[in-house]
Design an enzyme around this catalytic site. Sequence first.
Site, short mmCIF file in Angstrom:
data_model
loop_
_atom_site.label_atom_id
_atom_site.label_comp_id
_atom_site.label_asym_id
_atom_site.label_seq_id
_atom_site.Cartn_x
_atom_site.Cartn_y
_atom_site.Cartn_z
N LYS A 203 12.41 -8.70 57.38
CA LYS A 203 13.52 -7.42 57.10
C LYS A 203 12.64 -6.51 56.31
CE LYS A 203 16.23 -6.93 53.30
NZ LYS A 203 17.13 -8.37 51.82
N GLU A 241 5.22 -12.74 60.87
CA GLU A 241 6.52 -13.11 59.51
C GLU A 241 7.44 -14.17 60.41
OE1 GLU A 241 6.96 -12.92 55.96
OE2 GLU A 241 6.29 -10.87 55.73
N LYS A 256 16.80 -7.81 60.45
CA LYS A 256 17.23 -6.77 59.53
C LYS A 256 16.69 -5.54 59.31
CE LYS A 256 19.77 -6.52 54.88
NZ LYS A 256 19.76 -7.50 53.76
#
Length: 333
Positions: A203, A241, A256
Amino acid sequence: MSTNQPFIAPYPIARLRRLRMNETLRGMVRETELSKNDFIYPLFVVPGKNVKREISSMPGVHQMSIDQTIRECEEVCKLGIPAVIFFGVPESKDEVGSEGYNEHGIVQEALRAVKKEVPGLYLITDVCLCEYTSHGHCGIVRGSEIVNDDSVELLVREALTHAQAGADMVAPSDMFDGRVGAIRTALDRNGFQNTPIMSYAAKYASGFYGPFREAAESTPKFGDRRSHQMDPANADEALREVAQDIQEGADIVMVKPALPYLDIVYRVKERFGMPTAAYNVSGEFSMVKAAAKMGWIDGERVMMEMLTGIKRAGADLILTYFAKDAARILDRR
Ligand code: PBG
């Protein structure tokens, strides 16, 4: 996903236009097909009764009280969209976001009500504290630091109360380190072994969240989210991640926003082969709506092109405010 095609006869033996000559044929060779099954529709639940307030920067998207949310969920279900994701706007906010993990908080109560009234719908919750803290940060703030480990403990409590209230899946969106593993452990210890986690794994700290922050009333009062959300310039880090979230037990990994990060969607799907979600965020939605309103683009066409592009890049699931509009168009086809 399409395979490499190293062999192609030279022109004029091969004419690539041959397969584009009419819509029947184009449909036959089409590589990417959008389906309503791919969509997850976001909902913003607010306190009160009979509240249905349009978000000014997101035409057609509303903050809704629980009674109205039930109606909306019925409509979503009728349209054939399988899932929604809940965001909550609480009655009151404090330093530690207590309403986020109150077992009678707004999302928890919405879950109970919708589960009862619309049992066929799959209910996902966004797990984060930014909607519940007075400062608008995603966890606990001490001095100028957004604290990691203590925030994770609260997120665990939030996720657990969601599962207990009937969430079918939880989706941590905070980007703190270690939260997926901590949530997995807590869910397992409490009898929720079969509740999947969709992690907002990659994100980014993005300007495209602007309209959402109006909808969720979650704009940080000071500072920003750059100490936990990712730097838009990084791609290898996104793979780290995602890898870590998978090791901690994420069942679905999310990228995202979607459009400026389709290379990340592609690389994540290629590298890990996991069920991959992309969040077509509020700013991406609002830009299309605004440009269409100005008459500068054909909004429906651009919407379908966007969603198809996200899927073509490798997304299995798309969280999108366009879900209802797109479902209606898919029904017409
Ligand atoms: C955090 C969260 C955000 C979004 C989803 N979950 C906002 C943020 O990180 O500031 C953004 C979604 C969108 O823009 O549509 N709870």
